[in-house]
Design a protein around this motif. Structure first.
Motif, short mmCIF file in Angstrom:
data_model
loop_
_atom_site.label_atom_id
_atom_site.label_comp_id
_atom_site.label_asym_id
_atom_site.label_seq_id
_atom_site.Cartn_x
_atom_site.Cartn_y
_atom_site.Cartn_z
N SER A 89 -6.76 -2.07 -1.25
CA SER A 89 -7.14 -3.42 -0.78
C SER A 89 -6.37 -3.83 0.46
O SER A 89 -6.96 -4.30 1.43
CB SER A 89 -7.02 -4.48 -1.89
OG SER A 89 -5.69 -4.78 -2.17
N ASN A 135 -12.75 5.49 -1.03
CA ASN A 135 -13.76 5.40 0.03
C ASN A 135 -14.36 6.78 0.24
O ASN A 135 -15.03 7.32 -0.61
CB ASN A 135 -13.15 4.81 1.29
CG ASN A 135 -12.76 3.36 1.11
OD1 ASN A 135 -13.17 2.70 0.16
ND2 ASN A 135 -11.93 2.85 2.00
N ASP A 152 -8.50 3.36 -1.49
CA ASP A 152 -8.42 1.98 -1.01
C ASP A 152 -7.58 1.14 -1.97
O ASP A 152 -7.94 0.96 -3.14
CB ASP A 152 -9.83 1.40 -0.90
CG ASP A 152 -9.86 0.06 -0.17
OD1 ASP A 152 -10.94 -0.33 0.29
OD2 ASP A 152 -8.80 -0.58 -0.04
N HIS A 175 -4.27 -1.64 2.07
CA HIS A 175 -4.12 -0.45 2.90
C HIS A 175 -4.91 0.70 2.28
O HIS A 175 -5.33 0.62 1.11
CB HIS A 175 -2.64 -0.05 3.05
CG HIS A 175 -2.03 0.50 1.80
ND1 HIS A 175 -1.60 -0.31 0.76
CD2 HIS A 175 -1.80 1.78 1.41
CE1 HIS A 175 -1.12 0.45 -0.20
NE2 HIS A 175 -1.22 1.71 0.15
N ILE A 176 -5.13 1.72 3.08
CA ILE A 176 -5.82 2.93 2.62
C ILE A 176 -4.88 4.10 2.78
O ILE A 176 -4.25 4.26 3.83
CB ILE A 176 -7.12 3.17 3.42
CG1 ILE A 176 -8.12 2.04 3.15
CG2 ILE A 176 -7.75 4.51 3.04
CD1 ILE A 176 -9.36 2.09 4.00
N ASP A 215 -9.75 9.29 0.52
CA ASP A 215 -9.17 8.07 1.09
C ASP A 215 -9.22 6.99 0.01
O ASP A 215 -10.29 6.47 -0.32
CB ASP A 215 -9.96 7.62 2.32
CG ASP A 215 -9.75 8.55 3.49
OD1 ASP A 215 -10.65 8.61 4.36
OD2 ASP A 215 -8.70 9.22 3.54
#
Length: 119
Positions: free
Chosen positions: A102, A32, A100, A104-105, A98
């Motif tokens: 899916s 992200n 990802d 959690h990040i 950050d």
């Protein structure tokens, strides 16, 4: 696990330029936001600039018009072009990503690269 490797720091005279790079590697589905932060000894880490996966950027007021953040999504790499450097830009610069997964990040940090601007 994800590793962030920074490069490009160094010593430069006031008014000069540097370009920082940060490459992410490891188990990455998608990233992200990526960003650059800086920290002086005894002070809190502060935001320099961030960029989303879509290219939206955000800058600290102190660097607007002088620094440009960009990223290459295919290479999982973020850059920081720093122009018109000032002695007060002297700090350790840290890359952040950050990632990802899916469900959690997770946020990762690089080891830091020293930028020193002489007057």
């Amino acid at each position: 696990q994800v590793q962030l490797v920074e490069s490009g720091g160094g010593l430069v005279q006031a008014g000069g330029s540097l370009r920082l790079s940060c490459a992410a590697s490891g188990t990455i589905f998608s990233i992200n936001a990526m960003g650059w932060y800086r920290q002086a000894p005894g002070k809190q880490r502060e935001l320099v600039a961030t960029i989303t996966s879509g290219g939206s950027t955000n800058y600290a007021d102190s660097v607007k018009g002088r620094f440009t953040i960009s990223r290459d999504n295919a290479k999982n790499t973020v850059y920081l072009q720093m122009n018109s450097l000032k002695p007060e830009d002297t700090d350790v610069y840290y890359c952040n990503a950050d990632v990802d997964y899916s469900d959690h990040i997770s946020s990762y940090w690089g080891q830091g690269t020293q930028v020193t601007v002489s007057s």
